[in-house]
Design a protein around this motif. Structure first.
Motif, PDB file in Angstrom:
ATOM      1  N   GLN A 103      66.251 -42.078 -31.404  1.00  0.00           N
ATOM      2  CA  GLN A 103      66.028 -43.347 -31.619  1.00  0.00           C
ATOM      3  C   GLN A 103      65.153 -44.171 -30.500  1.00  0.00           C
ATOM      4  O   GLN A 103      64.266 -44.808 -30.691  1.00  0.00           O
ATOM      5  CB  GLN A 103      67.224 -44.236 -31.784  1.00  0.00           C
ATOM      6  N   ALA A 104      65.432 -43.756 -29.252  1.00  0.00           N
ATOM      7  CA  ALA A 104      64.760 -44.178 -28.108  1.00  0.00           C
ATOM      8  C   ALA A 104      63.511 -43.671 -28.032  1.00  0.00           C
ATOM      9  O   ALA A 104      62.298 -44.236 -27.649  1.00  0.00           O
ATOM     10  CB  ALA A 104      65.491 -43.868 -26.887  1.00  0.00           C
ATOM     11  N   GLU A 105      63.141 -42.518 -28.524  1.00  0.00           N
ATOM     12  CA  GLU A 105      61.971 -41.846 -28.548  1.00  0.00           C
ATOM     13  C   GLU A 105      60.953 -42.672 -29.473  1.00  0.00           C
ATOM     14  O   GLU A 105      59.679 -42.856 -29.390  1.00  0.00           O
ATOM     15  CB  GLU A 105      61.811 -40.442 -28.927  1.00  0.00           C
ATOM     16  N   LEU A 106      61.503 -42.708 -30.726  1.00  0.00           N
ATOM     17  CA  LEU A 106      60.787 -43.638 -31.850  1.00  0.00           C
ATOM     18  C   LEU A 106      60.445 -45.035 -31.225  1.00  0.00           C
ATOM     19  O   LEU A 106      59.363 -45.621 -31.564  1.00  0.00           O
ATOM     20  CB  LEU A 106      61.848 -43.655 -33.201  1.00  0.00           C
ATOM     21  N   PHE A 107      61.555 -45.790 -30.455  1.00  0.00           N
ATOM     22  CA  PHE A 107      61.096 -47.187 -29.833  1.00  0.00           C
ATOM     23  C   PHE A 107      60.058 -46.904 -29.116  1.00  0.00           C
ATOM     24  O   PHE A 107      58.966 -47.829 -29.017  1.00  0.00           O
ATOM     25  CB  PHE A 107      62.308 -47.519 -29.077  1.00  0.00           C
ATOM     26  N   CYS A 108      59.746 -45.840 -27.998  1.00  0.00           N
ATOM     27  CA  CYS A 108      58.705 -45.711 -27.310  1.00  0.00           C
ATOM     28  C   CYS A 108      57.451 -45.563 -27.948  1.00  0.00           C
ATOM     29  O   CYS A 108      56.207 -45.936 -27.621  1.00  0.00           O
ATOM     30  CB  CYS A 108      58.950 -44.595 -26.595  1.00  0.00           C
ATOM     31  N   GLU A 109      57.286 -45.083 -29.125  1.00  0.00           N
ATOM     32  CA  GLU A 109      56.292 -44.942 -29.957  1.00  0.00           C
ATOM     33  C   GLU A 109      55.903 -46.023 -30.847  1.00  0.00           C
ATOM     34  O   GLU A 109      54.834 -46.422 -30.666  1.00  0.00           O
ATOM     35  CB  GLU A 109      56.651 -43.943 -31.150  1.00  0.00           C
ATOM     36  N   TYR A 115      51.493 -52.153 -27.909  1.00  0.00           N
ATOM     37  CA  TYR A 115      50.951 -52.490 -26.830  1.00  0.00           C
ATOM     38  C   TYR A 115      49.438 -52.357 -26.905  1.00  0.00           C
ATOM     39  O   TYR A 115      48.874 -53.270 -26.659  1.00  0.00           O
ATOM     40  CB  TYR A 115      51.604 -51.903 -25.511  1.00  0.00           C
ATOM     41  N   ASN A 116      49.188 -50.946 -27.321  1.00  0.00           N
ATOM     42  CA  ASN A 116      47.742 -50.782 -27.578  1.00  0.00           C
ATOM     43  C   ASN A 116      46.914 -51.630 -28.578  1.00  0.00           C
ATOM     44  O   ASN A 116      45.765 -51.801 -28.425  1.00  0.00           O
ATOM     45  CB  ASN A 116      47.586 -49.357 -27.684  1.00  0.00           C
ATOM     46  N   ALA A 117      47.689 -52.120 -29.426  1.00  0.00           N
ATOM     47  CA  ALA A 117      47.113 -53.003 -30.656  1.00  0.00           C
ATOM     48  C   ALA A 117      47.184 -54.354 -30.110  1.00  0.00           C
ATOM     49  O   ALA A 117      46.206 -55.261 -30.736  1.00  0.00           O
ATOM     50  CB  ALA A 117      48.051 -53.173 -31.686  1.00  0.00           C
ATOM     51  N   ASN A 118      47.406 -54.854 -28.976  1.00  0.00           N
ATOM     52  CA  ASN A 118      47.487 -56.277 -28.533  1.00  0.00           C
ATOM     53  C   ASN A 118      45.952 -56.341 -27.753  1.00  0.00           C
ATOM     54  O   ASN A 118      45.673 -55.781 -26.757  1.00  0.00           O
ATOM     55  CB  ASN A 118      48.453 -56.353 -27.321  1.00  0.00           C
ATOM     56  N   PRO A 119      44.900 -57.152 -27.930  1.00  0.00           N
ATOM     57  CA  PRO A 119      43.783 -57.414 -27.675  1.00  0.00           C
ATOM     58  C   PRO A 119      43.661 -57.922 -26.197  1.00  0.00           C
ATOM     59  O   PRO A 119      42.908 -57.754 -25.284  1.00  0.00           O
ATOM     60  CB  PRO A 119      43.000 -58.181 -28.482  1.00  0.00           C
ATOM     61  N   ARG A 129      57.095 -43.473 -22.678  1.00  0.00           N
ATOM     62  CA  ARG A 129      57.922 -42.392 -22.926  1.00  0.00           C
ATOM     63  C   ARG A 129      59.236 -42.515 -22.316  1.00  0.00           C
ATOM     64  O   ARG A 129      59.041 -43.219 -21.208  1.00  0.00           O
ATOM     65  CB  ARG A 129      57.232 -41.025 -22.925  1.00  0.00           C
ATOM     66  N   LEU A 130      60.007 -41.681 -22.683  1.00  0.00           N
ATOM     67  CA  LEU A 130      61.296 -41.405 -21.696  1.00  0.00           C
ATOM     68  C   LEU A 130      60.923 -40.721 -20.656  1.00  0.00           C
ATOM     69  O   LEU A 130      60.024 -39.994 -20.549  1.00  0.00           O
ATOM     70  CB  LEU A 130      62.267 -40.928 -22.518  1.00  0.00           C
TER      71      LEU A 130
END
Length: 173
Positions: A103-109, A115-119, A129-130
């Motif tokens: 679940q933590a890894e999926l949260f990181c994804e 973040y990268n979608a934020n202009p 990543r963890l």
């Protein structure tokens, strides 16, 4: 996020036998520079993730829910935590509990995509990543100063000067 300059994990010379943390298996290993969050993931941040999943994919939302039964313990009166810890506003800034490694890894994804979608993002492209086990030990032990003090005939190493709240810990050898 805090930048940690790479280095080598070293321990005080007196420390020769690995304790229950297994730190000695990392002694003498180099770690590349990396960024690490200075704080735990909060319930509020995880609820944002859950809200986004709930809007997009009910199955992913259901699989991302933390295991609130971690609060159940014999002879403990913890039902209030089971019922309210994740969702009650009073616990918004508390660390999220009951999240599995997956679940933590999926949260990181999700955080990476968000973040990268934020202009208006500060950096061009980021991947969250963890930390690896080696990075975790480096941040927890090697990034600070440790001093030895005798206590109950066993040496105890105290690490100070950390930028991380979980770093001010003592090590039994």
């Amino acid at each position: 996020m805090v930048y940690l300059e790479g280095g080598t994990i070293e321990a005080p010379r007196e420390r020769s036998v690995a304790d229950s943390t297994g730190v000695n298996r990392f002694l003498g290993k180099s770690v590349a520079s990396f960024y690490l969050s200075a704080y735990e993931l909060t319930n509020y941040a995880y609820l944002q993730y859950l809200h986004d999943l709930n809007q997009k994919d009910q199955q992913k939302f259901n699989s991302a829910l933390p295991d609130t039964t971690v609060w159940n313990a014999p002879l403990a009166s913890s039902q209030v935590y089971v019922d309210y810890y994740l969702r009650h506003p009073a616990y918004a800034n508390y660390p999220v509990v009951g999240v599995s490694h997956q679940q933590a890894e999926l949260f990181c994804e999700w955080l990476t995509e968000t973040y990268n979608a934020n202009p208006k993002r500060k950096h061009k492209k980021v991947q969250f990543r963890l930390p690896t086990e080696l990075e975790w030990y480096y941040a927890a032990l090697a990034a600070g100063q440790c001093t030895k003090k005798e206590q109950d005939a066993a040496p105890v190493y105290y690490c100070y000067g950390s930028r991380f709240p979980w770093k001010s810990m003592s090590l039994q050898s």
